[in-house]
Design a protein around this motif. Sequence first.
Motif, PDB file in Angstrom:
ATOM      1  N   GLN A  10       0.825  -1.203   0.024  1.00 34.73           N
ATOM      2  CA  GLN A  10      -0.041  -0.022   0.162  1.00 34.73           C
ATOM      3  C   GLN A  10       0.791   1.318  -0.147  1.00 34.73           C
ATOM      4  OE1 GLN A  10      -2.321   1.264   3.657  1.00 34.73           O
ATOM      5  NE2 GLN A  10      -4.122   0.871   2.441  1.00 34.73           N
ATOM      6  N   TYR A  11       0.601   2.150  -1.024  1.00 36.68           N
ATOM      7  CA  TYR A  11       1.298   3.402  -0.903  1.00 36.68           C
ATOM      8  C   TYR A  11       0.449   4.548  -0.358  1.00 36.68           C
ATOM      9  CZ  TYR A  11       4.845   1.610  -4.155  1.00 36.68           C
ATOM     10  OH  TYR A  11       5.911   0.909  -4.717  1.00 36.68           O
ATOM     11  N   ALA A  12       0.978   5.176   0.640  1.00 36.40           N
ATOM     12  CA  ALA A  12       0.222   6.367   1.221  1.00 36.40           C
ATOM     13  C   ALA A  12       0.172   7.571  -0.020  1.00 36.40           C
ATOM     14  CB  ALA A  12       1.047   6.919   2.230  1.00 36.40           C
ATOM     15  N   PRO A  17      -5.207   5.932   0.444  1.00 41.41           N
ATOM     16  CA  PRO A  17      -4.128   5.105   0.331  1.00 41.41           C
ATOM     17  C   PRO A  17      -4.192   4.011  -0.967  1.00 41.41           C
ATOM     18  CG  PRO A  17      -5.040   4.346   2.264  1.00 41.41           C
ATOM     19  CD  PRO A  17      -6.000   5.554   1.811  1.00 41.41           C
ATOM     20  N   LEU A  18      -3.083   3.952  -1.717  1.00 40.27           N
ATOM     21  CA  LEU A  18      -3.411   3.205  -2.921  1.00 40.27           C
ATOM     22  C   LEU A  18      -2.779   1.811  -2.776  1.00 40.27           C
ATOM     23  CD1 LEU A  18      -3.393   3.543  -6.065  1.00 40.27           C
ATOM     24  CD2 LEU A  18      -1.111   4.078  -6.202  1.00 40.27           C
ATOM     25  N   ASP A  19      -3.636   0.640  -3.079  1.00 35.95           N
ATOM     26  CA  ASP A  19      -3.373  -0.542  -2.852  1.00 35.95           C
ATOM     27  C   ASP A  19      -3.061  -1.145  -4.053  1.00 35.95           C
ATOM     28  OD1 ASP A  19      -4.201  -1.241   0.071  1.00 35.95           O
ATOM     29  OD2 ASP A  19      -6.061  -0.560  -0.564  1.00 35.95           O
ATOM     30  N   VAL A  20      -1.677  -1.370  -4.127  1.00 38.26           N
ATOM     31  CA  VAL A  20      -1.167  -1.827  -5.411  1.00 38.26           C
ATOM     32  C   VAL A  20      -1.157  -3.345  -5.394  1.00 38.26           C
ATOM     33  CG1 VAL A  20       0.915  -1.808  -7.009  1.00 38.26           C
ATOM     34  CG2 VAL A  20       0.430   0.055  -5.509  1.00 38.26           C
ATOM     35  N   LEU A  21      -0.744  -3.885  -4.451  1.00 38.69           N
ATOM     36  CA  LEU A  21      -0.821  -5.519  -4.367  1.00 38.69           C
ATOM     37  C   LEU A  21      -1.713  -5.871  -3.164  1.00 38.69           C
ATOM     38  CD1 LEU A  21       3.065  -6.284  -4.825  1.00 38.69           C
ATOM     39  CD2 LEU A  21       1.498  -6.027  -6.547  1.00 38.69           C
ATOM     40  N   GLY A  38       0.651  -7.728 -17.132  1.00 37.56           N
ATOM     41  CA  GLY A  38       0.017  -6.874 -16.572  1.00 37.56           C
ATOM     42  C   GLY A  38       0.111  -5.430 -17.322  1.00 37.56           C
ATOM     43  N   PRO A  39      -0.857  -4.601 -17.323  1.00 35.66           N
ATOM     44  CA  PRO A  39      -0.803  -3.306 -18.144  1.00 35.66           C
ATOM     45  C   PRO A  39      -0.020  -2.387 -17.184  1.00 35.66           C
ATOM     46  CG  PRO A  39      -3.020  -3.700 -17.176  1.00 35.66           C
ATOM     47  CD  PRO A  39      -2.393  -4.913 -16.842  1.00 35.66           C
ATOM     48  N   SER A  40       0.589  -1.551 -17.619  1.00 36.96           N
ATOM     49  CA  SER A  40       1.382  -0.356 -17.113  1.00 36.96           C
ATOM     50  C   SER A  40       0.768   0.088 -15.803  1.00 36.96           C
ATOM     51  CB  SER A  40       1.606   0.687 -18.090  1.00 36.96           C
ATOM     52  OG  SER A  40       2.198   1.911 -17.474  1.00 36.96           O
ATOM     53  N   GLY A  41       1.277   0.209 -14.776  1.00 35.18           N
ATOM     54  CA  GLY A  41       0.546   0.566 -13.463  1.00 35.18           C
ATOM     55  C   GLY A  41      -0.325  -0.407 -12.755  1.00 35.18           C
ATOM     56  N   SER A  42       0.141  -1.737 -13.132  1.00 34.19           N
ATOM     57  CA  SER A  42      -0.729  -2.724 -12.452  1.00 34.19           C
ATOM     58  C   SER A  42       0.162  -3.320 -11.144  1.00 34.19           C
ATOM     59  CB  SER A  42      -1.190  -3.842 -13.304  1.00 34.19           C
ATOM     60  OG  SER A  42       0.301  -4.481 -14.135  1.00 34.19           O
ATOM     61  N   GLY A  43       1.464  -2.732 -11.046  1.00 33.07           N
ATOM     62  CA  GLY A  43       2.059  -3.378  -9.939  1.00 33.07           C
ATOM     63  C   GLY A  43       3.404  -4.086 -10.105  1.00 33.07           C
ATOM     64  N   LYS A  44       3.667  -4.331 -11.489  1.00 30.41           N
ATOM     65  CA  LYS A  44       4.666  -5.152 -11.741  1.00 30.41           C
ATOM     66  C   LYS A  44       6.181  -4.957 -11.273  1.00 30.41           C
ATOM     67  CE  LYS A  44       4.061  -4.662 -16.263  1.00 30.41           C
ATOM     68  NZ  LYS A  44       3.372  -3.617 -16.056  1.00 30.41           N
ATOM     69  N   SER A  45       6.280  -3.792 -11.411  1.00 27.68           N
ATOM     70  CA  SER A  45       8.017  -3.413 -10.953  1.00 27.68           C
ATOM     71  C   SER A  45       7.699  -3.338  -9.430  1.00 27.68           C
ATOM     72  CB  SER A  45       8.098  -1.987 -11.485  1.00 27.68           C
ATOM     73  OG  SER A  45       8.317  -1.793 -12.793  1.00 27.68           O
ATOM     74  N   THR A  46       6.720  -2.846  -8.752  1.00 29.18           N
ATOM     75  CA  THR A  46       6.741  -3.005  -7.334  1.00 29.18           C
ATOM     76  C   THR A  46       6.870  -4.437  -6.898  1.00 29.18           C
ATOM     77  OG1 THR A  46       4.875  -0.957  -7.246  1.00 29.18           O
ATOM     78  CG2 THR A  46       5.105  -2.313  -5.428  1.00 29.18           C
ATOM     79  N   LEU A  47       6.105  -5.446  -7.480  1.00 27.81           N
ATOM     80  CA  LEU A  47       6.208  -6.928  -7.067  1.00 27.81           C
ATOM     81  C   LEU A  47       7.605  -7.172  -7.498  1.00 27.81           C
ATOM     82  CD1 LEU A  47       5.122  -9.486  -6.093  1.00 27.81           C
ATOM     83  CD2 LEU A  47       4.345  -9.775  -8.749  1.00 27.81           C
TER      84      LEU A  47
HETATM   85  P1  ADP Z   1       4.083  -1.371 -13.473  1.00 25.89           P
HETATM   86  O1  ADP Z   1       5.416  -1.775 -13.325  1.00 25.89           O
HETATM   87  O2  ADP Z   1       3.079  -2.385 -13.420  1.00 25.89           O
HETATM   88  O3  ADP Z   1       3.698  -0.382 -14.428  1.00 25.89           O
HETATM   89  P2  ADP Z   1       4.399  -0.035 -10.798  1.00 25.89           P
HETATM   90  O4  ADP Z   1       4.534  -1.126  -9.836  1.00 25.89           O
HETATM   91  O5  ADP Z   1       5.649   0.803 -11.260  1.00 25.89           O
HETATM   92  O6  ADP Z   1       3.621  -0.550 -11.980  1.00 25.89           O
HETATM   93  O7  ADP Z   1       3.168   0.862 -10.144  1.00 25.89           O
HETATM   94  C1  ADP Z   1       2.214   0.517  -9.673  1.00 25.89           C
HETATM   95  C2  ADP Z   1       1.266   1.613  -9.048  1.00 25.89           C
HETATM   96  O8  ADP Z   1       1.669   1.954  -8.178  1.00 25.89           O
HETATM   97  C3  ADP Z   1       1.078   2.750 -10.044  1.00 25.89           C
HETATM   98  O9  ADP Z   1      -0.060   3.443 -10.070  1.00 25.89           O
HETATM   99  C4  ADP Z   1       2.127   3.960  -9.713  1.00 25.89           C
HETATM  100  O10 ADP Z   1       1.933   5.177  -9.530  1.00 25.89           O
HETATM  101  C5  ADP Z   1       2.190   3.802  -7.979  1.00 25.89           C
HETATM  102  N1  ADP Z   1       3.670   3.632  -7.286  1.00 25.89           N
HETATM  103  C6  ADP Z   1       4.706   3.143  -7.675  1.00 25.89           C
HETATM  104  N2  ADP Z   1       5.762   3.529  -6.806  1.00 25.89           N
HETATM  105  C7  ADP Z   1       5.124   4.298  -5.738  1.00 25.89           C
HETATM  106  C8  ADP Z   1       5.655   5.211  -4.815  1.00 25.89           C
HETATM  107  N3  ADP Z   1       6.867   5.041  -4.505  1.00 25.89           N
HETATM  108  N4  ADP Z   1       4.582   6.130  -4.155  1.00 25.89           N
HETATM  109  C9  ADP Z   1       3.394   5.978  -4.657  1.00 25.89           C
HETATM  110  N5  ADP Z   1       2.795   5.295  -5.509  1.00 25.89           N
HETATM  111  C10 ADP Z   1       3.521   4.467  -6.482  1.00 25.89           C
END
Ligand code: ADP
Length: 227
Positions: A10-12, A17-21, A38-47
């Motif tokens: 979760q990102y603040a 708050p944004l629940d990415v995963l 997953g499409p852009s913004g779906s949380g792939k890089s975060t994971l």
């Molecule tokens: P992907 O790699 O699938 O494009 P990301 O993992 O980069 O997706 O990002 C997933 C979502 O989390 C996006 O909506 C992005 O804006 C948000 N996000 C990523 N990093 C942060 C951060 N450090 N703080 C707040 N939001 C973030």
Amino acid sequence: MLSVENLTKQYATRGEPLDVLRGVSFTLESGQNTAILGPSGSGKSTLLSIIGGLEEPTSGTVALDGQNPNKLDELALAAFRNVHVGFVFQEHYLLPQCSVLENVLIPTVAAGKTKREAVERAKSLLERVGLSERIEHRPAELSGGERQRAAIARALVNKPTLLLADEPTGNLDRTNADRIGRLLLDLQKQEGMMLLLVTHSERLAALMSRRLELDEGVLKEMLNDDC
Ligand code: ADP
Ligand code: MG
């Protein structure tokens, strides 16, 4: 083996708050390869960042070779990452002032490999990625595909058990993207490592043995096209 259990992130933000995963679980056996689509913004890089110990999850656990990288202190984590995990990103992040060979050798310095052993491994990898004629070149003197191949050699120099690839073909034309996809798979098999690749490219994902889809913060198994 890699085991991911109930990861949430979760990102603040200023508002909600944004629940990415929202509870991601899967396992990857030794020697397996998997694509997460997953499409852009779906949380792939975060994971991928959480699995590689670059970022902390909000909750849930990662176990790689029996260790949870998110439980290690900073020094131990850096050492763990350096030896167990290789990263390939969309950008190559090669150092412009260093030759291709020097770039590939950089991770071996911290791993404490002896110079001769490291140079042999680096040269052998550069040969396998088709760059033996380019080892003294600077990154600026290479094509985009060649730079990505050098970055792959660098990611593998310490013999990681897990290679994480984040949109590794995102900057390449189709021919070079296909070549890099096949190269990653060949190297994965030769090295017997695990390969986890995240991408929005169906074409790249189709090369992998298993495909999962990140959808609304959870992972789903994708059915094979041929069945
Ligand atoms: P992907 O790699 O699938 O494009 P990301 O993992 O980069 O997706 O990002 C997933 C979502 O989390 C996006 O909506 C992005 O804006 C948000 N996000 C990523 N990093 C942060 C951060 N450090 N703080 C707040 N939001 C973030
Ligand atoms: Mg991304």
